[in-house]
Each structure stands twice: as structure tokens, then as C-alpha cells.
Scaffold this active site. Structure first.
Site, PDB file in Angstrom:
ATOM      1  N   TYR A 141       0.836  -1.219   0.000  1.00  0.00           N
ATOM      2  CA  TYR A 141       0.000   0.000   0.000  1.00  0.00           C
ATOM      3  C   TYR A 141       0.865   1.261   0.000  1.00  0.00           C
ATOM      4  O   TYR A 141       0.808   2.075  -0.930  1.00  0.00           O
ATOM      5  CB  TYR A 141      -0.924  -0.055   1.228  1.00  0.00           C
ATOM      6  CG  TYR A 141      -1.683   1.204   1.539  1.00  0.00           C
ATOM      7  CD1 TYR A 141      -2.364   1.907   0.538  1.00  0.00           C
ATOM      8  CD2 TYR A 141      -1.750   1.696   2.841  1.00  0.00           C
ATOM      9  CE1 TYR A 141      -3.075   3.072   0.839  1.00  0.00           C
ATOM     10  CE2 TYR A 141      -2.461   2.843   3.149  1.00  0.00           C
ATOM     11  CZ  TYR A 141      -3.114   3.524   2.146  1.00  0.00           C
ATOM     12  OH  TYR A 141      -3.816   4.659   2.454  1.00  0.00           O
ATOM     13  N   ASP A 162       9.990  -7.328  -3.085  1.00  0.00           N
ATOM     14  CA  ASP A 162       8.781  -7.651  -2.318  1.00  0.00           C
ATOM     15  C   ASP A 162       8.504  -9.135  -2.502  1.00  0.00           C
ATOM     16  O   ASP A 162       8.631  -9.653  -3.617  1.00  0.00           O
ATOM     17  CB  ASP A 162       7.601  -6.805  -2.841  1.00  0.00           C
ATOM     18  CG  ASP A 162       6.439  -6.744  -1.853  1.00  0.00           C
ATOM     19  OD1 ASP A 162       5.934  -7.825  -1.471  1.00  0.00           O
ATOM     20  OD2 ASP A 162       6.050  -5.633  -1.471  1.00  0.00           O
ATOM     21  N   ASN A 212       1.812  -9.835   1.139  1.00  0.00           N
ATOM     22  CA  ASN A 212       0.617  -9.028   1.406  1.00  0.00           C
ATOM     23  C   ASN A 212       0.402  -8.014   0.292  1.00  0.00           C
ATOM     24  O   ASN A 212       0.007  -6.878   0.537  1.00  0.00           O
ATOM     25  CB  ASN A 212       0.754  -8.312   2.761  1.00  0.00           C
ATOM     26  CG  ASN A 212      -0.575  -7.767   3.257  1.00  0.00           C
ATOM     27  OD1 ASN A 212      -1.620  -8.408   3.095  1.00  0.00           O
ATOM     28  ND2 ASN A 212      -0.555  -6.581   3.843  1.00  0.00           N
ATOM     29  N   ASP A 254      12.016 -12.663  -0.720  1.00  0.00           N
ATOM     30  CA  ASP A 254      11.933 -12.310   0.695  1.00  0.00           C
ATOM     31  C   ASP A 254      13.221 -11.577   1.060  1.00  0.00           C
ATOM     32  O   ASP A 254      14.311 -12.007   0.656  1.00  0.00           O
ATOM     33  CB  ASP A 254      11.791 -13.614   1.503  1.00  0.00           C
ATOM     34  CG  ASP A 254      11.350 -13.350   2.917  1.00  0.00           C
ATOM     35  OD1 ASP A 254      12.090 -12.678   3.661  1.00  0.00           O
ATOM     36  OD2 ASP A 254      10.252 -13.816   3.276  1.00  0.00           O
ATOM     37  N   LEU A 305       5.586  -7.200   8.152  1.00  0.00           N
ATOM     38  CA  LEU A 305       4.214  -7.596   8.490  1.00  0.00           C
ATOM     39  C   LEU A 305       3.656  -6.531   9.415  1.00  0.00           C
ATOM     40  O   LEU A 305       4.383  -6.009  10.267  1.00  0.00           O
ATOM     41  CB  LEU A 305       4.217  -8.964   9.182  1.00  0.00           C
ATOM     42  CG  LEU A 305       4.804 -10.117   8.357  1.00  0.00           C
ATOM     43  CD1 LEU A 305       4.858 -11.407   9.185  1.00  0.00           C
ATOM     44  CD2 LEU A 305       3.990 -10.338   7.082  1.00  0.00           C
ATOM     45  N   LYS A 306       2.363  -6.224   9.289  1.00  0.00           N
ATOM     46  CA  LYS A 306       1.870  -5.020   9.990  1.00  0.00           C
ATOM     47  C   LYS A 306       0.552  -5.193  10.734  1.00  0.00           C
ATOM     48  O   LYS A 306      -0.012  -4.203  11.202  1.00  0.00           O
ATOM     49  CB  LYS A 306       1.725  -3.888   8.974  1.00  0.00           C
ATOM     50  CG  LYS A 306       0.679  -4.173   7.914  1.00  0.00           C
ATOM     51  CD  LYS A 306       0.177  -2.919   7.228  1.00  0.00           C
ATOM     52  CE  LYS A 306      -0.933  -3.235   6.254  1.00  0.00           C
ATOM     53  NZ  LYS A 306      -1.511  -2.113   5.581  1.00  0.00           N
ATOM     54  N   SER A 340       6.609   3.720  13.059  1.00  0.00           N
ATOM     55  CA  SER A 340       5.173   3.876  13.308  1.00  0.00           C
ATOM     56  C   SER A 340       4.899   4.646  14.589  1.00  0.00           C
ATOM     57  O   SER A 340       5.670   4.560  15.563  1.00  0.00           O
ATOM     58  CB  SER A 340       4.565   2.475  13.434  1.00  0.00           C
ATOM     59  OG  SER A 340       3.252   2.544  13.933  1.00  0.00           O
ATOM     60  N   TYR A 369       3.951  -6.576  17.092  1.00  0.00           N
ATOM     61  CA  TYR A 369       4.202  -5.728  15.918  1.00  0.00           C
ATOM     62  C   TYR A 369       4.888  -4.431  16.348  1.00  0.00           C
ATOM     63  O   TYR A 369       5.907  -4.024  15.788  1.00  0.00           O
ATOM     64  CB  TYR A 369       2.888  -5.407  15.181  1.00  0.00           C
ATOM     65  CG  TYR A 369       3.051  -4.255  14.219  1.00  0.00           C
ATOM     66  CD1 TYR A 369       3.759  -4.410  13.030  1.00  0.00           C
ATOM     67  CD2 TYR A 369       2.547  -2.981  14.515  1.00  0.00           C
ATOM     68  CE1 TYR A 369       3.958  -3.339  12.166  1.00  0.00           C
ATOM     69  CE2 TYR A 369       2.743  -1.908  13.658  1.00  0.00           C
ATOM     70  CZ  TYR A 369       3.441  -2.095  12.485  1.00  0.00           C
ATOM     71  OH  TYR A 369       3.649  -1.022  11.635  1.00  0.00           O
ATOM     72  N   LYS A 393       8.879  -2.698  15.592  1.00  0.00           N
ATOM     73  CA  LYS A 393       9.225  -1.349  15.110  1.00  0.00           C
ATOM     74  C   LYS A 393      10.166  -0.670  16.109  1.00  0.00           C
ATOM     75  O   LYS A 393      11.162  -0.044  15.729  1.00  0.00           O
ATOM     76  CB  LYS A 393       7.956  -0.513  14.928  1.00  0.00           C
ATOM     77  CG  LYS A 393       7.081  -0.963  13.784  1.00  0.00           C
ATOM     78  CD  LYS A 393       7.741  -0.701  12.442  1.00  0.00           C
ATOM     79  CE  LYS A 393       6.999  -1.343  11.293  1.00  0.00           C
ATOM     80  NZ  LYS A 393       7.733  -1.311  10.033  1.00  0.00           N
TER      81      LYS A 393
END
Ligand code: NAD
Ligand code: WQD
Length: 336
Positions: A11, A31, A35, A58, A83-84, A124, A149, A153
């Protein structure tokens, strides 16, 4: 510049790719598509008339990364791969630590080997936890994270700080994203979650397009003006542009820097629903549900440091975010 963009089919990464290509950079996307859909990169090419180079692998695949670095004179990395999903991370902590931290360590080792020491990292707002004062600034102390998660970060930030401290020739920028929403105004790329969306805006757009009967609003008893949670939503195109400004700072040998990418404005869940309905002329039925575990009442941040030092400010408002999110969803009801 030759830029390696990890997670570039996702995204945020696909929107960064557009801005990089528009600015004339040579973009190399890595990538594993865990996802994402490779079609996002075809859409990036349609928008920009430029093709990013794409390697499906990967980032933990050291041998493959080595080949990519050997074949391309990579000058800087923008590292978005990871991964988020907050909830999933509590179920699969090992997978999250392995993917996010393991992937970053592999990338850093190969960058070091090929003498590429310029990095922008997708961090984040989650690293601030439940901050004691608002608006959050970069000087606001980090709090313990509430999920694996978030810890990935926070730990990656610390790893990067330590590396830059030990080897000051590294230039590293930690960008702490607040709540990115919206889509490219072309409607060609946008957020395309697998299964039930975890985040507010993709849930709203799926209700609007008729895929889900109603939005569940998680709590209306917070200490906020309308009782629903407040967040600092930022248009994904503004966010992507922040990365170009960060690259410029890397070129000025900025050392280690941390910036919030936010707007400074807090909007409630119901503000988002009402704005989406008004801007797009479409109803979003909703139901009040209990609070979602782990949520905080309010979170918004000053981006003054990015304005001062990077010359970046978010330019798009909530109306733009709601319009562009809907434009993407209605043009692509089933994703890519
Ligand atoms: P996304 O899932 O759309 O993009 C992440 C991309 O990374 C995906 O395309 C996925 O296939 C890829 N990926 C994951 N693990 C990989 C691996 N080991 N090797 C190669 N590719 C891998 O998510 P996004 O929303 O675009 O987020 C991008 C980054 O920004 C992530 O690091 C995320 O944690 C961070 N972030 C996102 C938000 C948000 O709300 N979307 C907020 C703050 C930070
Ligand atoms: C926003 C608001 C919900 C869904 C998450 C991660 C954070 C960062 C951004 C990556 C909250 C409410 C939501 C729904 C709702 N990601 N909501 N109904 O939780 O602020 O942040 O994404 O780094 O780490 O935690 O974003 O979009 O999930 O929620 O009422 O179906 O919308 O309670 O108030 P959040 P969100």
C-alpha cells in the site's frame, strides 16, 4: 538515484514508488508479495510511464539480496517491507519478529557489505504507546509497546540507532507514520487488505461498496468530544512525498534523524464517517460496539520538526483522503 524500495508492491510502498519515479529516480522494488499483488506495480507504471525494476523475493533471502546489490549500484534504501497486522502479531509473535527484525538485519548486512549506508525506515506511531501528552513530538518518550508488531518497530529503531552510533557515516532516517489513509488520486493504486480489514478506512470503503453491512465503531465512551477514538490521519500521497524529502536529507549527510509524518490534526471515528458520507454522497451505516482491546483514546502528533528540517508538510485534508479512498475502492471493488 538508484533506490532500493523494500515492500514496494504494498500500500504505502506503491505510492512511494510513484513519487520516486515522478522525481526521476531509478526504483528497484523487492517484495515477496506476502501481502501485495504484483499488479500494483503495473499500475505504478501506468501512472508514471516508468517501470520500476521488480524482484520477487523475501528480504531474508541473503543470497538473492546480494545478487541485487551486486547488479545494481544501490545508493539508498527505503525499507517498508514488514508484516503489519497488530492482532495477528499477538497470535504469531515469532513470525513477526523473524520477518520484521530478521528481514531488517539481513538487509543491513548486505547494505554494509555493498557500502550502501543511506536508509529510510518505515516506523510507526505505535512506538509512542499511550503518550502522556498531546500532541506527540519526536521528544515524547517512547512507551512500552502493547503488541509484538509494535515491539518489532521499536526494536528495529534501536538497532538502527546503535548502528549509526557505531558507524556515523551511516545516514538513517526513522519516519514515524501516523494513520495513513486515502489513495492515489488516479484511483489506480490503493489499500487492498486481505480478508476483513483491521483498519478504519478500508472497513468504511468496504461498507460503502456493499461488501459489509455496517461499520463497527469500537467505543463511544472515550474522553473525547464525541466519545469515539481520535487519530491523526494522513493522506498516503503526502506520506509518500515525505520520503523524497527524507532522501534529500540523507544526501546532506544527516546522520540519524527521527521525524513524525503526521498532520497535527486529530479526527474522531465519527468525524471520518461523517466526512466520508458528505464528500462522497454515500451512506455508511454504523453500530456502536465495545472498545477494541489495546486501543487508546486519542493520538495526534506535531510534524513541525519535519517542516523545519525537511521542508515537508502534509498538504491534503480529510476531504481529499475520503474522496481518494472511495475513488480507489469504487473503481476496484475487488482490489487489483
Ligand atoms: P503492506 O502490507 O501493504 O506493505 C508491506 C509490503 O512488504 C507488502 O507488499 C509485503 O508483501 C511486503 N513484505 C512483507 N514482508 C516481507 C519480506 N520478508 N520480504 C519481502 N517483502 C515483504 O503495508 P503498508 O501499509 O504499505 O506498510 C508499509 C510499512 O509501513 C510497513 O513496514 C508498516 O509496518 C509501516 N507502517 C504502516 C502503517 C499503516 O497504517 N499502513 C502505519 C505505520 C507504519
Ligand atoms: C483507528 C480508529 C479504532 C476499525 C493501527 C495500528 C498502528 C498503525 C496504524 C502500523 C480507532 C477505530 C477501527 C473499525 C473502528 N499501523 N476503528 N472500527 O488502531 O490507530 O492504528 O494502524 O504501524 O500501529 O495500531 O488504526 O485504523 O485500526 O483505528 O471503530 O472497524 O478507528 O478503534 O479509534 P489504529 P485503525
Amino acid at each position: 538515484m538508484n533506490i532500493l524500495l523494500t515492500g514496494g508492491a504494498g500500500y504505502i510502498g506503491s505510492h512511494i514508488a510513484v513519487e520516486l519515479l515522478h522525481a526521476g529516480h531509478h526504483v528497484i522494488v523487492v517484495d515477496n508479495l506476502c501481502n501485495a499483488d504484483a499488479k500494483s506495480l503495473r499500475r505504478v507504471a501506468e501512472i508514471t510511464n516508468c517501470e520500476p525494476l521488480f524482484f520477487q523475493t523475501d528480504i531474508r533471502n541473503e543470497a538473492y539480496l546480494r545478487q541485487i546489490f551486486a547488479a545494481n549500484r544501490i545508493e539508498a534504501c527505503i525499507h517498508c517491507a514488514g508484516l503489519k497486522a497488530v492482532g495477528e502479531s499477538t497470535q504469531k509473535p515469532l513470525e513477526y519478529y523473524d520477518n520484521n527484525i530478521g528481514g531488517t538485519l539481513t538487509l543491513l548486512k548486505i547494505m554494509h557489505k555493498y557500502n550502501c549506508k543511506n536508509l529510510v525506515f518505515s516506523s510507526s506511531a505505535t512506538v509512542y504507546g499511550a503518550a502522556d501528552t498531546l500532541p506527540i513530538t519526536e521528544a515524547t518518550p517512547k512507551k512500552p509497546c502493547t503488541n509484538p508488531y509494535g515491539w518489532t518497530k521499536s526494536m528495529i529503531e534501536q538497532i538502527l540507532i546503535d548502528i549509526q552510533h557505531a558507524a556515523p557515516e551511516w545516514n538513517i532516517i526513522l519516519l514515524r507514520y501516523f494513520n495513513p489513509i486515502g489513495a492515489h488520486p488516479s484511483g489506480k493504486i490503493g489499500e487492498n487488505p486481505n480478508g476483513t480489514p483491521n483498519n478504519l478506512m478500508p472497513y468504511i470503503t468496504q461498507v460503502a461498496v456493499g461488501k459489509r453491512p455496517q461499520l463497527n465503531v469500537y467505543g463511544n465512551d472515550y474522553a473525547t468530544p464525541d466519545g469515539t477514538g481520535i487519530r491523526d490521519y494522513i493522506h498516503v500521497v503526502d506520506l509518500a512525498k515525505g520520503h523524497l524529502k527524507a532522501l534529500e536529507a540523507l544526501s546532506r549527510n544527516c546522520g540519524l534523524q527521527i521525524y513524525n509524518l503526521s498532520t497535527g490534526n486529530g479526527y474522531s471515528v465519527l468525524d471520518i464517517v461523517k466526512t466520508f458520507e458528505r464528500v462522497n454522497g454515500i451512506a455508511v451505516p454504523y453500530k456502536i460496539e465495545p472498545r477494541r482491546p489495546g486501543d487508546i483514546a486519542a493520538c495526534y502528533a506535531s510534524a513541525d520538526k519535519a517542516a523545519r528540517e525537511l521542508g515537508w508538510r502534509a498538504e491534503l485534508g480529510l476531504d481529499d483522503m475520503c474522496r481518494d479512498a472511495w475513488n480507489w475502492q469504487k473503481s476496484n471493488p475487488d482490489g487489483f
